[in-house]
Structure formats: C-alpha cells, structure tokens
Write an enzyme that holds these catalytic residues in place. Structure first.
Site, PDB file in Angstrom:
ATOM      1  N   ASP A  98       0.840  -1.205   0.000  1.00  0.00           N
ATOM      2  CA  ASP A  98       0.000   0.000   0.000  1.00  0.00           C
ATOM      3  C   ASP A  98       0.877   1.258   0.000  1.00  0.00           C
ATOM      4  O   ASP A  98       0.363   2.375  -0.078  1.00  0.00           O
ATOM      5  CB  ASP A  98      -1.014  -0.002   1.157  1.00  0.00           C
ATOM      6  CG  ASP A  98      -0.359   0.072   2.517  1.00  0.00           C
ATOM      7  OD1 ASP A  98       0.872  -0.058   2.609  1.00  0.00           O
ATOM      8  OD2 ASP A  98      -1.097   0.264   3.518  1.00  0.00           O
ATOM      9  N   SER A  99       2.205   1.074   0.024  1.00  0.00           N
ATOM     10  CA  SER A  99       3.117   2.193  -0.230  1.00  0.00           C
ATOM     11  C   SER A  99       2.849   2.764  -1.626  1.00  0.00           C
ATOM     12  O   SER A  99       3.302   3.864  -1.954  1.00  0.00           O
ATOM     13  CB  SER A  99       4.586   1.751  -0.100  1.00  0.00           C
ATOM     14  OG  SER A  99       4.810   0.573  -0.837  1.00  0.00           O
ATOM     15  N   ASP A 132      -1.309  -6.347  -0.491  1.00  0.00           N
ATOM     16  CA  ASP A 132      -1.352  -5.684   0.819  1.00  0.00           C
ATOM     17  C   ASP A 132      -2.784  -5.233   1.110  1.00  0.00           C
ATOM     18  O   ASP A 132      -3.436  -4.628   0.249  1.00  0.00           O
ATOM     19  CB  ASP A 132      -0.429  -4.449   0.748  1.00  0.00           C
ATOM     20  CG  ASP A 132       0.223  -4.131   2.065  1.00  0.00           C
ATOM     21  OD1 ASP A 132       0.001  -4.867   3.049  1.00  0.00           O
ATOM     22  OD2 ASP A 132       0.991  -3.146   2.112  1.00  0.00           O
ATOM     23  N   LYS A 183      -0.963  -9.557   2.903  1.00  0.00           N
ATOM     24  CA  LYS A 183      -0.260  -9.051   4.091  1.00  0.00           C
ATOM     25  C   LYS A 183      -1.183  -8.054   4.773  1.00  0.00           C
ATOM     26  O   LYS A 183      -1.897  -7.308   4.104  1.00  0.00           O
ATOM     27  CB  LYS A 183       1.051  -8.365   3.689  1.00  0.00           C
ATOM     28  CG  LYS A 183       1.775  -7.703   4.868  1.00  0.00           C
ATOM     29  CD  LYS A 183       3.095  -7.116   4.492  1.00  0.00           C
ATOM     30  CE  LYS A 183       3.012  -5.707   3.914  1.00  0.00           C
ATOM     31  NZ  LYS A 183       2.362  -4.704   4.785  1.00  0.00           N
ATOM     32  N   GLU A 204      -1.319  -5.313   8.432  1.00  0.00           N
ATOM     33  CA  GLU A 204      -0.568  -4.695   9.527  1.00  0.00           C
ATOM     34  C   GLU A 204      -1.259  -4.953  10.862  1.00  0.00           C
ATOM     35  O   GLU A 204      -2.492  -5.013  10.931  1.00  0.00           O
ATOM     36  CB  GLU A 204      -0.462  -3.177   9.302  1.00  0.00           C
ATOM     37  CG  GLU A 204       0.360  -2.817   8.084  1.00  0.00           C
ATOM     38  CD  GLU A 204       0.528  -1.303   7.911  1.00  0.00           C
ATOM     39  OE1 GLU A 204       0.201  -0.534   8.840  1.00  0.00           O
ATOM     40  OE2 GLU A 204       0.990  -0.905   6.822  1.00  0.00           O
ATOM     41  N   GLU A 247       9.125  -4.111  10.765  1.00  0.00           N
ATOM     42  CA  GLU A 247       9.576  -2.829  10.208  1.00  0.00           C
ATOM     43  C   GLU A 247       9.966  -1.867  11.331  1.00  0.00           C
ATOM     44  O   GLU A 247       9.252  -1.743  12.344  1.00  0.00           O
ATOM     45  CB  GLU A 247       8.436  -2.209   9.367  1.00  0.00           C
ATOM     46  CG  GLU A 247       8.780  -0.834   8.819  1.00  0.00           C
ATOM     47  CD  GLU A 247       7.849  -0.353   7.724  1.00  0.00           C
ATOM     48  OE1 GLU A 247       6.931  -1.096   7.317  1.00  0.00           O
ATOM     49  OE2 GLU A 247       8.041   0.801   7.274  1.00  0.00           O
TER      50      GLU A 247
END
Ligand code: KIV
Length: 279
Positions: free
Chosen positions: A47-48, A86, A116, A118, A185
């Site tokens: 999602d960057s 993501d 993925k 978070e 991270e």
C-alpha cells in the site's frame, strides 16, 4: 537459479535452509516483469503505492479497489515470484468478516497468492479467520505505516523494555494465528534478531537489521527513484532518477535541434508514390 513459481511452502522452508528471502514492492506490469526476470522471491504490491505512485503523504488514502487494480497489473507481469497483495487501511480493521471478504477479493479479483496485513495481537483474530479461509497471510509489526497518526510520525518502535515486550507478544500471537511469514519494520536490530531466533515462521525485515530471515525494500527506494526523504535503512543500489532526468534532457535537446527523429527512426514511402498521378 530456482525454476518454477515460488510458493508459500518454499518461503516457510527458508527458515530451515537458511537461504535468505528477498522481497521487493512493485505496483505495475512493467516493473513486475523486470523483477520476475531476476531471482526475487516475493513481489509485494504494497500500500506504499499510495505514496510512491499516487503521491499521497501517507498510505491511508489507498482503497481496496486500487489495490486490486495494481495487484492485477503486477500479476500479469509476474509468473515466477510469489505475488502478495497488501490489505489497505480500513479494509480489515472493522470486523473479522470484513477482513475475510476483502482478503478474498485480493486473491480472487487481484490474483495475489497471499495477503499481508498490519497489526499484531489485535489483528490475530482476523489473521486466523483469513488463514482458515485458505488464504496465506504475512503479518506486519513494529513501525506499521497505517498507524502513523497513533505513532505521531514514522518513529522506530520497540526501543524500550515495555514497547519491545508488546512487539514480542505481537509476533507470538500472529504466529499462533497462522501467518507463514512476518514483516518486521522499524525496530532495533537486536530485537528483530531475538524474535527471528524464537519464531518458527520466517521473518522479513525492513529497517530491522540483517539478522532477519529475509529483507524487503520499496523498489523505488532501492532504484534511487525516490527523490524525497531517504530513510536510514534504505540503500540506493542505483541512481535511476538522475539517469531518467539525463535521458529526458537529451531528448528535449535533440527534438529542438531536429536530430531526433533521425533517418533510422523515420518511415519512407517508395519513390514517387506520394505524388498524384494525373495521366
Ligand atoms: O506497503 C509496503 O510497501 C510495505 C513494505 C515496505 C513492507 O508494507
């Protein structure tokens, strides 16, 4: 060079073989195809995307629809690497049901082989339900960018005993929930090393030192395409922004001087064929 597509069991096996996992982000077909021609193990459609490709100041504006579109594009270019989609902000936080439905969309519509998301302990119920639906999950703990407002900026996490205990607990709870790999991270290298040694699933670090089972970077950072702030943990393996600007400047000069397009770039008709024949 390994042949055949990279699978989830292949990634899990790296914990035993000790061969490091290599992962990079990509957001479109062209870059995915280039990456797939290397030996990269995982391509994450991160999602960057929101910051790198769409120009937002953080990742919070990225929608599931955008992630599905870009995952489809990456998947068209990547036939060997494991493509991971993501889960964007607010696509899994609301409920377990929402998380399973949207993870399913990244697989079914996006074409990802895994997802993925978070978050640690608080997201363990989502992870478990998604895994029970047959979807492989990578966890992501430490400096999780979707929580930037809670952290008050992109700050290294787990720097004192209390915070590091939370990260240890997050890692443990996600492993129990069924993740097959864990992105860590922005945490101290010693903490990442300790967690890596304790977990049965492989860890993938970004800003977490070199003792993780693998590493991931944002592709544009690695290529030197990002001319904004470059964080301490990034190594630029190329300076493509400079190359790009030089190439474009040369193009502009040549167009102005009529030296591009040259004869070799110009189509020709057969002699006399463009003239009208009157008689
Ligand atoms: O969105 C992303 O690119 C990521 C990686 C950097 C881990 O989450």
């Amino acid at each position: 060079m390994d042949v055949g597509p990279v699978t989830v069991p292949d990634i899990l096996e790296r914990k035993i073989s000790g061969k490091k996992i290599t992962a990079l982000t990509a957001y479109d077909y062209s870059f995915a195809k280039l990456l797939d021609a290397t030996e990269i193990d995982i391509i994450l459609v991160g999602d960057s995307l929101g910051m790198v490709s769409l120009g937002h100041e953080n990742t919070l504006a990225v929608t599931l629809e955008k992630m599905i579109d870009h995952t489809q594009a990456v998947k068209r270019g990547a036939i060997r690497a494991l493509v991971v989609g993501d889960m964007p902000f607010m696509s899994y936080q609301v409920s377990v049901e929402q998380a399973v439905t949207n993870a399913g969309r990244l697989i079914q519509e996006g074409g990802a082989s895994a997802i993925k998301l978070e978050g640690g302990t608080f997201m363990a119920d989502r992870v478990q339900a998604i895994v029970h639906a047959g979807i492989p999950v990578i966890g992501h703990i430490g400096l999780t960018p979707q929580s930037v407002n809670q952290f008050g900026g992109y700050k290294v996490q787990g720097k004192n005993y209390f915070d590091s205990q939370k990260i240890r607990q997050d890692a443990n709870d996600l492993q129990n929930a069924g993740i097959f790999a864990l992105v860590m991270e922005g945490i101290p290298g010693e903490l990442a090393e300790e967690i890596t040694a304790k977990l049965k699933v492989p860890t993938i670090g970004i800003g977490a030192g070199n003792k993780c089972d693998g590493q991931i970077l944002v592709l544009h950072d690695l290529l030197g395409l990002n001319q904004n702030f470059v964080p301490k943990f990034v190594k630029q393996y190329a300076q493509l922004a400079d190359n790009l600007k030089n190439a474009v400047s040369e193009y502009i000069l040549e167009v102005r001087a009529e030296s591009f397009p040259g004869q070799e770039h110009t189509y020709r008709s057969k002699k006399g064929q463009l003239k009208q024949v009157n008689d």
